[in-house]
Write an enzyme that holds these catalytic residues in place. Sequence first.
Site, PDB file in Angstrom:
ATOM      1  N   GLU A  31       0.793  -1.229   0.000  1.00  0.00           N
ATOM      2  CA  GLU A  31       0.000   0.000   0.000  1.00  0.00           C
ATOM      3  C   GLU A  31       0.820   1.270   0.000  1.00  0.00           C
ATOM      4  O   GLU A  31       0.365   2.305  -0.455  1.00  0.00           O
ATOM      5  CB  GLU A  31      -0.940  -0.011   1.217  1.00  0.00           C
ATOM      6  N   GLU A  79      -5.665  19.013  39.687  1.00  0.00           N
ATOM      7  CA  GLU A  79      -6.522  20.066  40.180  1.00  0.00           C
ATOM      8  C   GLU A  79      -5.819  21.413  40.274  1.00  0.00           C
ATOM      9  O   GLU A  79      -6.397  22.432  39.965  1.00  0.00           O
ATOM     10  CB  GLU A  79      -7.035  19.668  41.572  1.00  0.00           C
TER      11      GLU A  79
END
Lengths: 114, 565
Positions: free
Chosen positions: B71, B311
């Site tokens: 390919e 946080e």
Amino acid sequence: MAKKPDRKTEQALKAAAKNADTRNYVLRLYVAGITPRSQEAIRNVKAMCDEHLAGRYDLQIVDIYQQPVLAKGEQIIAAPTLIKKLPLPLRRLIGSMADEEKVLVGLDLRARNE
Amino acid sequence: MAKRKSESATVLAKCRTGISGLDEITEGGLPKGRPTLVCGGAGSGKTLLAMEFIVRGITEFNEPGVFMAFEETAEELAKNVASLGFDVNKLIRQKKMAIDYVHVERSEIEETGEYDLEGLFVRLNAMIEAVGARRVVLDSVEALFAGLPNEAILRAELRRLFRWLKEKGVTVVITGEQGDRTLSRYGIEEYVSDCVIFLDHRVHNQISTRRLRIVKYRGSKHGTNEYPTLIDEHGLSVLPISSMGLNYAVSDERVSTGVPRLDVMMDGKGYYKGSSILISGMAGTGKSSLAAAFVNGLCRKGKRCMYFSFEESPEQIMRNMRSIGFDLGQWVKKGLLEFRSMRPQLHGLEMHLATMHKLIQGFAPAGVVVDPVTNLSSIGDTDEIKAMLTRVIDFLKAQGVTSVFTSLTAGGSAMEQSEVGISSLMDTWLLLRMVESANERNRILYVLKSRGMGHSNQMREFILSDEGIRLLDVYTGAGTVYTGSARLVQESKDAAQALADQQSAGRRKRELEQEAMSLEAQVRSLKARLDGMHDDLKAGAAQEKSRLHAAATERDAIAKARKAD
């Protein structure tokens, strides 16, 4: 084991280009060893060339076992493969060339009619 | 280890891929000298896996390889994998690798009778012999189906091809596009019966995840789960969940919690080295502070730590921790502490996992903090997070890294239910609670569990002060827990009560003494009366005897006088 494929192809192309107007055919037949199928293909191609392209064809027969590098360079997958390098477009005919009708269509010697 | 075992116990030899994680789940690699089918949808990483198999085969196991591409051209392939650090052109120059691009153009081909695919065989053979290949990739042979019209010949030839490759003794990877209801579009799995690997690429909640599964592996044990897979700048990595196994070495060494009183609560020594610790609690209970204490304690001893924050930014953490006396900035400057702050949404769980893997492996810390794990719930459900954390914990344990995870418990939910269901993974679980009473909120800490050590069952009041974290005894009595000023009030109340109790006890003693004395006096008077009675009795008996004697004497005298006989 392998010769210089590119130079050879180049030369062939040059020679072919020179004779392009005269509708010269440059054909390469790649076979894998001397099998009955190879022999059949060689026989069929030769007979057809003599019949339809007498005097205006350049046919070379290559054994890919001997020259595997050519197989790579020419993108050979199947054996036997007949490559019509000139006149353009490039065509690959695979198989034993037993189907004459298809070979003639493939070589643009006969119009495709279905 | 797994490899050696499988080689000696079974006849099936394996060929290591060098792809991180894949050798673990296949227990040693792909079947040696046999073909393996790698199938999956577009963009699932089939070609990459195949290329890595070849490149790593050369660079890590010194096994030359051949790549037959249907390919992409050799140049395209080399360019595509250059970004992963694979220098394919160099390997080709070193004659350790060969790439052949097989181009099949349907429009050029005319079939004129019987043929075979000897051309393909010759080309493959030439390459294998040129580099002495032990590994072969066909990517993807299915392109032939589109190029050659005669499927019957093609199928027969493919069968012959795989048989031929087996005879050659090379390990082969064949890629195949996923079919509608089959593993590969043209049913190549029919010819490749030894090992089939399926790659999947799906998008869930806008976050994409790659997965790998071993559909079959003839003659070998293998992991059967879907394993998250990652493609990053180092190539493909499979993250084995269960293949980690629970066989890591454990240590008796202890690591301080960074809070002296908390060490005391845990056998006086702190956490086990390489254990996992969960600190859970509601917002503002001091989870991060406790984690920071741990980091601070380790860094002070010159050990390295890594802090993953979901946080807060590193600056914010450092500023906040300074307020309770932990100067984390100095450890960052010394290179002992590294912060990694990122929003969980930045990428999927697998990517987080892999990032953590890589960072931890690179930095080699002694301690790791993840603060808080519950924030990950925004990018995955509980099961996924649990699976991820299992892998993180297994990995950390295998490395002997002590890890602290904080978990935010939502208000109102049960205290002893950690948000993401990870408590069973943890060796030590510290629970932080808020107690509201007397117009105050006070923090309480206790050790809910701690495997393998005699830990305290006591609750402690947890105080954040500018000198750090302190733990104090809490007042527990009559089913109530007093903390803060209520505890102080209760303690002074108790002291007053004790004094009063002491005084009343003295009074009681005196009363008893008096009663005893009066009783003794009574006993004495009764004894005197008894003695008197005894004397009287004796005196009575003597009188009677003398009276009887006197009577007898008198009778004799009368008889003598009457001259009786």
